[in-house]
Design an enzyme around this catalytic site. Structure first.
Site, PDB file in Angstrom:
ATOM      1  CG  ASP A 155      -2.018   1.063   1.048  1.00  0.00           C
ATOM      2  OD1 ASP A 155      -2.969   0.806   0.279  1.00  0.00           O
ATOM      3  OD2 ASP A 155      -1.916   2.138   1.668  1.00  0.00           O
ATOM      4  CD  GLN A 156       3.312   4.801  -3.762  1.00  0.00           C
ATOM      5  OE1 GLN A 156       2.570   5.082  -4.692  1.00  0.00           O
ATOM      6  NE2 GLN A 156       4.591   4.528  -3.925  1.00  0.00           N
TER       7      GLN A 156
END
Length: 192
Positions: A69-70
């Site tokens: 996830d970013q």
């Protein structure tokens, strides 16, 4: 070797993982990605990366599951995917001459043993000073509306950068391969 599963529907992550020349499949986890009250950006991406991997563990026993996830952080605030031209223009003009830090959470879950390796890899982009005409030209050319920060680093978006810094440039695109290789090696996977 346990089968490798990428817990993502992202084309960008799929393309990055393919660079390692390992067989893998993809499945999209269905999780709530909302931040928790008081949760820092680092805590958020670490939690979501792990949650994405764990969401597929029951349906994929005996797999190594990659979750990632970013978020992009500008002036201490998380900026998300713009989804529209107007929001992308607003994000890029706000980032003009500033630094945007991308935090990428990475999890590798062995669904057989339950062991999960977890990390957060930062990468900072120092943006050029951008004028509205340049921003609009870029957005019309590349349409990066599904990208945090409103640019595609693997494309024309790199022309907006003054410089970058971080341990792994692939983390900017959403899957830090250098750290992932470390995790895979710890699980006994040999990379060609």
């Amino acid at each position: 070797m346990l089968p490798l599963l990428l817990a993502s529907s992202s084309v960008y992550r799929r393309e990055l993982l393919a660079r390692l020349q390992l067989p893998f499949t993809c499945s999209s986890p269905d999780i709530d990605e909302s931040p928790l009250a008081g949760e820092s950006a680092i805590e958020l991406v670490r939690r979501l990366a792990q949650a994405k991997a764990q969401a597929l563990a029951a349906s994929h026993p005996g797999h190594l599951i990659i979750g990632s996830d970013q978020v992009a952080v500008l002036d201490g605030k998380i900026i998300g995917k713009p989804h529209t031209f107007d929001k992308a223009r607003e994000q890029l003009l706000a980032a003009s001459g500033a630094s945007v830090t991308f935090l990428t959470g990475l999890a590798l879950l062995n669904s057989q043993s339950g062991h999960c390796q977890l990390d957060c890899i930062p990468f900072t982009v120092h943006m050029r000073t951008l004028d509205p005409a340049r921003v609009e030209h870029y957005l019309r050319a590349e349409q990066p509306y599904d990208c945090a920060g409103s640019f595609k680093a693997e494309g024309l978006g790199v022309s907006l950068f003054q410089r970058t810094e971080g341990p792994d440039a692939t983390s900017l695109v959403g899957l830090p391969l250098i750290r992932l290789v470390d995790m895979l090696l710890a699980e006994g996977i040999q990379i060609p």
